[in-house]
Design a protein around this motif. Structure first.
Motif, PDB file in Angstrom:
ATOM      1  N   TYR A 148      -0.233  10.865  -0.353  1.00 46.99           N
ATOM      2  CA  TYR A 148       0.795  10.346  -1.245  1.00 46.99           C
ATOM      3  C   TYR A 148       2.078  11.174  -1.133  1.00 46.99           C
ATOM      4  CZ  TYR A 148       2.970   8.833  -5.642  1.00 46.99           C
ATOM      5  OH  TYR A 148       3.839   8.341  -6.585  1.00 46.99           O
ATOM      6  N   ARG A 149       1.923  12.505  -1.051  1.00 45.89           N
ATOM      7  CA  ARG A 149       3.068  13.385  -0.859  1.00 45.89           C
ATOM      8  C   ARG A 149       3.854  13.017   0.385  1.00 45.89           C
ATOM      9  NH1 ARG A 149       1.949  18.424   1.454  1.00 45.89           N
ATOM     10  NH2 ARG A 149       0.898  17.060   2.949  1.00 45.89           N
ATOM     11  N   ASP A 150       3.142  12.714   1.461  1.00 50.89           N
ATOM     12  CA  ASP A 150       3.804  12.353   2.713  1.00 50.89           C
ATOM     13  C   ASP A 150       4.638  11.086   2.563  1.00 50.89           C
ATOM     14  OD1 ASP A 150       2.671  14.557   3.875  1.00 50.89           O
ATOM     15  OD2 ASP A 150       1.069  13.466   4.888  1.00 50.89           O
ATOM     16  N   CYS A 151       4.161  10.148   1.753  1.00 49.61           N
ATOM     17  CA  CYS A 151       4.934   8.941   1.495  1.00 49.61           C
ATOM     18  C   CYS A 151       6.239   9.287   0.779  1.00 49.61           C
ATOM     19  CB  CYS A 151       4.116   7.968   0.655  1.00 49.61           C
ATOM     20  SG  CYS A 151       5.030   6.486   0.158  1.00 49.61           S
ATOM     21  N   LEU A 152       6.172  10.176  -0.195  1.00 50.77           N
ATOM     22  CA  LEU A 152       7.383  10.588  -0.906  1.00 50.77           C
ATOM     23  C   LEU A 152       8.360  11.280   0.038  1.00 50.77           C
ATOM     24  CD1 LEU A 152       5.877  12.002  -4.229  1.00 50.77           C
ATOM     25  CD2 LEU A 152       6.866   9.734  -3.834  1.00 50.77           C
ATOM     26  N   LEU A 153       7.839  12.144   0.894  1.00 50.60           N
ATOM     27  CA  LEU A 153       8.700  12.878   1.817  1.00 50.60           C
ATOM     28  C   LEU A 153       9.425  11.940   2.776  1.00 50.60           C
ATOM     29  CD1 LEU A 153       6.486  15.986   2.711  1.00 50.60           C
ATOM     30  CD2 LEU A 153       8.486  15.915   1.194  1.00 50.60           C
ATOM     31  N   ARG A 154       8.754  10.874   3.183  1.00 47.50           N
ATOM     32  CA  ARG A 154       9.388   9.919   4.099  1.00 47.50           C
ATOM     33  C   ARG A 154      10.601   9.245   3.463  1.00 47.50           C
ATOM     34  NH1 ARG A 154       3.935   8.657   5.568  1.00 47.50           N
ATOM     35  NH2 ARG A 154       3.905   6.843   4.173  1.00 47.50           N
ATOM     36  N   ASP A 179       0.857  -1.180   0.000  1.00 47.62           N
ATOM     37  CA  ASP A 179       0.000   0.000   0.000  1.00 47.62           C
ATOM     38  C   ASP A 179       0.896   1.234   0.000  1.00 47.62           C
ATOM     39  OD1 ASP A 179      -1.595   2.164   0.651  1.00 47.62           O
ATOM     40  OD2 ASP A 179      -2.645   1.150   2.280  1.00 47.62           O
ATOM     41  N   VAL A 180       0.938   1.937  -1.104  1.00 39.48           N
ATOM     42  CA  VAL A 180       1.859   3.066  -1.215  1.00 39.48           C
ATOM     43  C   VAL A 180       1.541   4.161  -0.205  1.00 39.48           C
ATOM     44  CG1 VAL A 180       0.545   4.325  -2.981  1.00 39.48           C
ATOM     45  CG2 VAL A 180       3.039   4.557  -2.882  1.00 39.48           C
ATOM     46  N   PHE A 181       0.287   4.279   0.189  1.00 35.97           N
ATOM     47  CA  PHE A 181      -0.101   5.359   1.086  1.00 35.97           C
ATOM     48  C   PHE A 181       0.403   5.154   2.509  1.00 35.97           C
ATOM     49  CE2 PHE A 181      -3.312   5.698  -2.284  1.00 35.97           C
ATOM     50  CZ  PHE A 181      -3.143   7.023  -2.622  1.00 35.97           C
ATOM     51  N   THR A 182       0.584   3.931   2.891  1.00 35.88           N
ATOM     52  CA  THR A 182       1.045   3.661   4.254  1.00 35.88           C
ATOM     53  C   THR A 182       2.450   3.064   4.268  1.00 35.88           C
ATOM     54  OG1 THR A 182       0.010   1.458   4.239  1.00 35.88           O
ATOM     55  CG2 THR A 182      -1.306   3.298   5.082  1.00 35.88           C
ATOM     56  N   PHE A 183       3.075   2.986   3.108  1.00 36.15           N
ATOM     57  CA  PHE A 183       4.416   2.401   3.012  1.00 36.15           C
ATOM     58  C   PHE A 183       5.394   3.201   3.868  1.00 36.15           C
ATOM     59  CE2 PHE A 183       8.611   1.950   1.046  1.00 36.15           C
ATOM     60  CZ  PHE A 183       8.730   0.572   1.001  1.00 36.15           C
ATOM     61  N   ASP A 201      19.006   8.328  -3.777  1.00 35.23           N
ATOM     62  CA  ASP A 201      19.568   9.439  -4.550  1.00 35.23           C
ATOM     63  C   ASP A 201      18.510  10.130  -5.404  1.00 35.23           C
ATOM     64  OD1 ASP A 201      22.528   9.163  -3.933  1.00 35.23           O
ATOM     65  OD2 ASP A 201      22.063   7.140  -4.629  1.00 35.23           O
ATOM     66  N   TYR A 202      17.675   9.329  -6.054  1.00 33.39           N
ATOM     67  CA  TYR A 202      16.661   9.891  -6.943  1.00 33.39           C
ATOM     68  C   TYR A 202      15.330   9.177  -6.738  1.00 33.39           C
ATOM     69  CZ  TYR A 202      20.850  11.539  -9.369  1.00 33.39           C
ATOM     70  OH  TYR A 202      22.061  12.108  -9.658  1.00 33.39           O
ATOM     71  N   ILE A 203      14.256   9.932  -6.820  1.00 30.64           N
ATOM     72  CA  ILE A 203      12.912   9.368  -6.924  1.00 30.64           C
ATOM     73  C   ILE A 203      12.357   9.818  -8.266  1.00 30.64           C
ATOM     74  CG2 ILE A 203      10.582   9.285  -5.967  1.00 30.64           C
ATOM     75  CD1 ILE A 203      11.765   9.960  -3.239  1.00 30.64           C
ATOM     76  N   TRP A 204      11.874   8.867  -9.052  1.00 28.73           N
ATOM     77  CA  TRP A 204      11.307   9.188 -10.359  1.00 28.73           C
ATOM     78  C   TRP A 204       9.811   8.881 -10.323  1.00 28.73           C
ATOM     79  CZ3 TRP A 204      12.466  11.946 -14.447  1.00 28.73           C
ATOM     80  CH2 TRP A 204      11.761  11.764 -15.629  1.00 28.73           C
ATOM     81  N   ASP A 205       9.002   9.927 -10.343  1.00 29.49           N
ATOM     82  CA  ASP A 205       7.546   9.775 -10.300  1.00 29.49           C
ATOM     83  C   ASP A 205       6.964  10.282 -11.617  1.00 29.49           C
ATOM     84  OD1 ASP A 205       4.770  10.070  -9.911  1.00 29.49           O
ATOM     85  OD2 ASP A 205       5.029  10.238  -7.761  1.00 29.49           O
ATOM     86  N   ARG A 206       6.771   9.342 -12.539  1.00 26.38           N
ATOM     87  CA  ARG A 206       6.183   9.725 -13.825  1.00 26.38           C
ATOM     88  C   ARG A 206       4.675   9.495 -13.867  1.00 26.38           C
ATOM     89  NH1 ARG A 206       4.142   8.232 -18.531  1.00 26.38           N
ATOM     90  NH2 ARG A 206       4.154   6.003 -18.039  1.00 26.38           N
ATOM     91  N   GLY A 207       4.202   8.444 -13.217  1.00 25.90           N
ATOM     92  CA  GLY A 207       2.788   8.131 -13.324  1.00 25.90           C
ATOM     93  C   GLY A 207       2.129   7.874 -11.991  1.00 25.90           C
ATOM     94  N   GLY A 208       2.680   8.426 -10.920  1.00 26.95           N
ATOM     95  CA  GLY A 208       2.133   8.194  -9.591  1.00 26.95           C
ATOM     96  C   GLY A 208       1.145   9.261  -9.166  1.00 26.95           C
ATOM     97  N   LEU A 209       1.652  10.454  -8.917  1.00 28.82           N
ATOM     98  CA  LEU A 209       0.803  11.539  -8.428  1.00 28.82           C
ATOM     99  C   LEU A 209      -0.334  11.842  -9.394  1.00 28.82           C
ATOM    100  CD1 LEU A 209       0.392  13.678  -6.202  1.00 28.82           C
ATOM    101  CD2 LEU A 209       1.841  15.218  -7.547  1.00 28.82           C
ATOM    102  N   VAL A 210      -0.094  11.743 -10.681  1.00 29.33           N
ATOM    103  CA  VAL A 210      -1.128  12.079 -11.665  1.00 29.33           C
ATOM    104  C   VAL A 210      -2.179  10.981 -11.800  1.00 29.33           C
ATOM    105  CG1 VAL A 210       0.448  13.541 -12.961  1.00 29.33           C
ATOM    106  CG2 VAL A 210       0.181  11.138 -13.620  1.00 29.33           C
TER     107      VAL A 210
END
Length: 242
Positions: free
Chosen positions: A157-163, A126-130, A138-147
């Motif tokens: 979802y943003r909070d998951c990325l920030l973690r 579950d990406v939301f609670t991961f 080093d890098y996070i590549w989000d091409r088709g996640g947030l959209v």
């Protein structure tokens, strides 16, 4: 996102469109998947990996079976993916002839797919609670996640990325989508510059790196969902020191 829909429904909380993605995978209606490495990825990530003498770690949230991951592995770097749908994960390994093993993580309620002969780990979670502890990213590549997710869940979802982001180290490359077509509705959903600033402005610096007309390429993939104009807007986001 896959095969056992009863089980899959436990993998994404509160997102409102899980069934949509399950149905798309089951029907093989995956026009959102590109059969080539993203041009933006080739322009902005691959040169950094090619020139690096150190092994880098690239994270792909809601990764599906993107070939961008294979491009990273071909250069000898490390890939970590997070995906709610087992069909996409297994397709990535099988279609690229990558042998793998599966581990269960009961504490974090996920299964972990690990490449046996190359540095790739994809979490079926579950990406939301991961909240799994990751190596230095080093890098996070989000091409088709947030959209792709329901707009009401963007802050979660943003909070998951920030973690996953180390301040002043991790570079998040976020591909936002913009269009203005009354006959077209998401997903993908519009994420404009104001949306990006609202989500990340208080904790991160952000820079609009490139804007690219994606209309013809999108039409070639999603032949049943025509659109007048659609563009990709690539943002570079870096978390500030607290």
């Amino acid at each position: 996102m896959c095969d056992s829909s009863k089980q899959e429904q436990t993998l994404t909380s509160n997102d409102g469109n899980l069934n949509f993605w399950v149905d798309r995978w089951q029907a093989n209606r995956i026009g959102f998947h590109r059969t080539f490495v993203s041009d933006l990825f080739k322009t902005h990530i691959l040169p950094k990996l090619i020139s690096s003498e150190e092994k880098k770690c690239v994270v792909f949230p809601l990764c599906g079976k993107t070939l961008d991951m294979k491009a990273v592995l071909d250069l000898g770097h490390r890939v970590i993916g997070i995906e709610g749908c087992k069909a996409g994960i297994e397709a990535f390994f099988n279609e690229n002839n990558i042998s793998y093993e599966i581990e269960k993580d009961e504490n974090n309620q996920c299964e972990i797919y690990k490449g046996i002969e190359c540095s790739v780990t994809i979490y079926s979670a579950d990406v939301f609670t991961f909240n799994k502890s990751l190596p230095s990213v080093d890098y996070i590549w989000d091409r088709g996640g947030l959209v792709a997710i329901n707009p009401s869940t963007r802050e979660q979802y943003r909070d998951c990325l920030l973690r996953m982001m180390t301040p002043d180290q991790t570079r998040l490359f976020l591909v936002a989508i913009n269009y203005n077509d009354p006959d077209f509705s998401g997903p993908p959903y519009v994420v404009n510059d104001d949306d990006v600033n609202h989500l990340f402005g208080s904790t991160c610096s952000s820079e609009l790196v490139e804007v690219r007309d994606n209309t013809e390429e999108y039409r070639s993939r999603e032949v049943a969902r025509q659109i007048n104009y659609i563009e990709e807007r690539l943002h570079l986001i870096v978390r500030k020191q607290i």
